[in-house]
Design a protein around this motif. Structure first.
Motif, PDB file in Angstrom:
ATOM      1  N   SER A  25     -62.598   6.254  27.763  1.00 41.39           N
ATOM      2  CA  SER A  25     -61.292   6.776  27.352  1.00 41.39           C
ATOM      3  C   SER A  25     -60.269   6.428  28.424  1.00 41.39           C
ATOM      4  CB  SER A  25     -61.353   8.286  27.132  1.00 41.39           C
ATOM      5  OG  SER A  25     -61.728   8.949  28.315  1.00 41.39           O
ATOM      6  N   GLY A  26     -59.017   6.615  28.100  1.00 41.79           N
ATOM      7  CA  GLY A  26     -57.963   6.260  29.040  1.00 41.79           C
ATOM      8  C   GLY A  26     -57.430   4.871  28.718  1.00 41.79           C
ATOM      9  N   ILE A  31     -60.165  -2.861  29.538  1.00 41.13           N
ATOM     10  CA  ILE A  31     -61.586  -3.108  29.779  1.00 41.13           C
ATOM     11  C   ILE A  31     -61.959  -4.545  29.446  1.00 41.13           C
ATOM     12  CG2 ILE A  31     -63.927  -2.523  29.055  1.00 41.13           C
ATOM     13  CD1 ILE A  31     -62.971   0.339  28.640  1.00 41.13           C
ATOM     14  N   ASN A  32     -62.705  -5.168  30.337  1.00 34.05           N
ATOM     15  CA  ASN A  32     -63.229  -6.513  30.083  1.00 34.05           C
ATOM     16  C   ASN A  32     -64.719  -6.419  29.766  1.00 34.05           C
ATOM     17  OD1 ASN A  32     -60.732  -7.835  30.618  1.00 34.05           O
ATOM     18  ND2 ASN A  32     -61.089  -7.509  32.792  1.00 34.05           N
ATOM     19  N   ALA A  74     -63.719  -1.476  19.262  1.00 34.79           N
ATOM     20  CA  ALA A  74     -62.741  -0.593  18.631  1.00 34.79           C
ATOM     21  C   ALA A  74     -62.906   0.850  19.112  1.00 34.79           C
ATOM     22  CB  ALA A  74     -62.876  -0.668  17.116  1.00 34.79           C
ATOM     23  N   LYS A  75     -64.166   1.262  19.301  1.00 35.06           N
ATOM     24  CA  LYS A  75     -64.435   2.633  19.739  1.00 35.06           C
ATOM     25  C   LYS A  75     -64.567   2.739  21.250  1.00 35.06           C
ATOM     26  CE  LYS A  75     -66.820   3.929  15.453  1.00 35.06           C
ATOM     27  NZ  LYS A  75     -68.091   4.422  14.870  1.00 35.06           N
ATOM     28  N   ALA A  76     -64.520   1.588  21.935  1.00 37.58           N
ATOM     29  CA  ALA A  76     -64.655   1.559  23.394  1.00 37.58           C
ATOM     30  C   ALA A  76     -65.943   2.234  23.839  1.00 37.58           C
ATOM     31  CB  ALA A  76     -63.450   2.221  24.054  1.00 37.58           C
ATOM     32  N   THR A  77     -67.034   1.849  23.199  1.00 37.34           N
ATOM     33  CA  THR A  77     -68.329   2.388  23.571  1.00 37.34           C
ATOM     34  C   THR A  77     -69.295   1.247  23.891  1.00 37.34           C
ATOM     35  OG1 THR A  77     -69.086   2.427  21.270  1.00 37.34           O
ATOM     36  CG2 THR A  77     -68.048   4.432  22.108  1.00 37.34           C
TER      37      THR A  77
END
Length: 115
Positions: A25-26, A31-32, A74-77
């Protein structure tokens, strides 16, 4: 700033499976690459698996063919599917992301493989 929260660790018997997840999050747009590290008692932290922004993956020799890293941009997971676990996989597992503002680490989640 990126915040990371890991989940899914715990106790599993030898030969079992476990899936770790890490939610970012944030400033997730920054993020790469994403990765999982682990640190066993009395040992140095080591890279377990790595996945680039384009989806290319790499693994430590000790986990190849047993672990699978994946990410949902998309969900950054980022997840780590761990199969055929053995006691040598016992460690605290850390999620790490590299971003335009530097690397960020999760708080770590313990995985214990024991009968």
């Amino acid at each position: 700033q990126v915040q990371l929260v890991e989940s899914g660790g715990g106790l599993v018997q030898p030969g079992g499976s476990l899936t770790l997840s890490c939610a970012a999050s944030g400033s997730i747009f920054s993020i790469n690459n994403m990765a999982w590290y682990r640190q066993a008692p009395g040992k140095q932290r080591e890279l377990v698996a790595h996945i680039t922004s384009s989806g290319s993956t790499s693994y430590a020799d000790s986990v190849k063919a047993r672990f699978t890293i994946s990410r949902d941009k998309a969900k950054a997971t980022v997840s780590l599917q761990m199969n055929s676990l053995n006691p040598e996989d016992t460690a605290v597992y850390y999620c790490m992301v590299s971003s335009t503002s530097g690397p960020y680490w999760g708080q770590g989640i313990p995985v214990t493989v024991s009968s």
